[in-house]
Design an enzyme around this catalytic site. Structure first.
Site, PDB file in Angstrom:
ATOM      1  N   GLY A  33       0.816  -1.211   0.000  1.00 28.59           N
ATOM      2  CA  GLY A  33       0.000   0.000   0.000  1.00 28.59           C
ATOM      3  C   GLY A  33       0.843   1.252   0.000  1.00 28.59           C
ATOM      4  N   ASN A  34       0.213   2.369   0.224  1.00 25.99           N
ATOM      5  CA  ASN A  34       0.933   3.638   0.312  1.00 25.99           C
ATOM      6  C   ASN A  34       0.221   4.524   1.324  1.00 25.99           C
ATOM      7  OD1 ASN A  34      -1.039   5.512  -1.148  1.00 25.99           O
ATOM      8  ND2 ASN A  34      -0.779   3.831  -2.609  1.00 25.99           N
ATOM      9  N   ASN A  35       0.836   5.652   1.651  1.00 27.03           N
ATOM     10  CA  ASN A  35       0.291   6.448   2.759  1.00 27.03           C
ATOM     11  C   ASN A  35      -0.619   7.598   2.331  1.00 27.03           C
ATOM     12  OD1 ASN A  35       2.146   8.191   1.754  1.00 27.03           O
ATOM     13  ND2 ASN A  35       3.446   8.281   3.578  1.00 27.03           N
ATOM     14  N   SER A  36      -1.290   7.443   1.182  1.00 28.14           N
ATOM     15  CA  SER A  36      -2.242   8.471   0.781  1.00 28.14           C
ATOM     16  C   SER A  36      -3.473   8.422   1.681  1.00 28.14           C
ATOM     17  CB  SER A  36      -2.658   8.244  -0.676  1.00 28.14           C
ATOM     18  OG  SER A  36      -3.715   9.120  -0.994  1.00 28.14           O
TER      19      SER A  36
END
Ligand code: CTP
Ligand code: CA
Length: 233
Positions: A33-36
């Protein structure tokens, strides 16, 4: 009673927005995932609704507390890039304005394990990844003939070989979107609930708008710029 909070500058327009960050499953309990946070996309949905648009928000793993900000907006929850692509393609069919404000994972695991992966005594493990489709480029390409504005986002930090704006220009040209929102990310702005600095450019790299402030204010700057763009066509 009070109409000061609304205007009708987007009345009659359908707006499709993607927000958040995709999760690409490794196994039933793990993902890449990513931290958006999805805050900018949600601010855009809220602003479009305030201006009288009919809004579809395709929300990739956006926290319910953040989503609450867009009360009344039609939300399509998605998890992976391919889910997001399907929902955005659907929403784009009737959209006048398409905005890809989500952070799409560039790669996903080549296969998803149906059971939780176990340690097996080895100290190294390799995870094979395959590239996800470029959703923005696809949306920009598929609208052929339709009078639709397609907008992408580029979160850039800049580095020794290129400035934030140079990277943004190259990306705008590559994607085929009408406008790219160059969002300067760094320690003090961009991610999380902090102020944002944006520059809006076209495919040739011409600047159509810019500003710095809250995400709500920057959402206003973007829709003002989109309306100018539509008028100039
Ligand atoms: N995007 C997309 N599909 C992808 C990757 C990105 O639609 N598979 C969209 C994003 O939603 C954003 C824009 O493309 O609107 C730019 O995303 P970004 O990650 O900055 O661009 P990439 O082309 O993936 O380039 P890179 O990550 O290598 O900088
Ligand atoms: Ca990327």
């Amino acid at each position: 009673l009070c109409s000061l909070n609304t205007d009708d500058s987007l009345a009659g327009q359908n707006v499709a927005i993607s927000a958040g960050g995709t999760h690409e499953a490794i196994d039933p309990v793990r993902f890449i995932g990513n931290n958006s946070s999805g805050r900018f996309g949600v601010a855009l949905a809220r602003e479009a609704q305030r201006r009288g648009a009919t809004v579809t928000l395709v929300a990739a793993n956006v926290d319910t507390n953040v989503l609450k900000e867009a009360r009344g907006v039609a939300v399509k929850p998605v998890v992976s890039a391919r889910d997001l692509q399907g929902q955005m393609q659907q929403a784009a069919l009737s959209a006048d304005i398409v905005i890809m404000a989500s952070a799409v994972a560039d790669f996903r695991p080549a296969s998803e394990s149906s059971h939780k992966q176990k340690k097996d005594g080895t100290e190294k493990r390799t995870l094979e990844l395959v590239e996800n489709p470029d959703i923005l480029a696809g949306l920009a390409h598929d609208r052929s003939g339709k009078n639709q504005v397609v907008i992408g986002f580029a979160a850039e930090t800049g580095d020794e070989s290129g400035s934030v704006l140079e990277y943004g220009r190259a990306k705008a040209a590559r994607k085929g979107a009408d406008l790219m929102v160059i969002n300067e990310v760094g320690v003090t702005r961009g991610f999380g609930n902090v102020d944002t600095a944006i520059t809006i450019i076209d495919r040739a790299g011409n600047i159509h708008g810019n500003g710095q402030g809250t995400k709500a204010e920057m959402a206003g700057v973007l829709f003002d710029t989109i309306l100018q763009w539509q008028e100039s066509k």
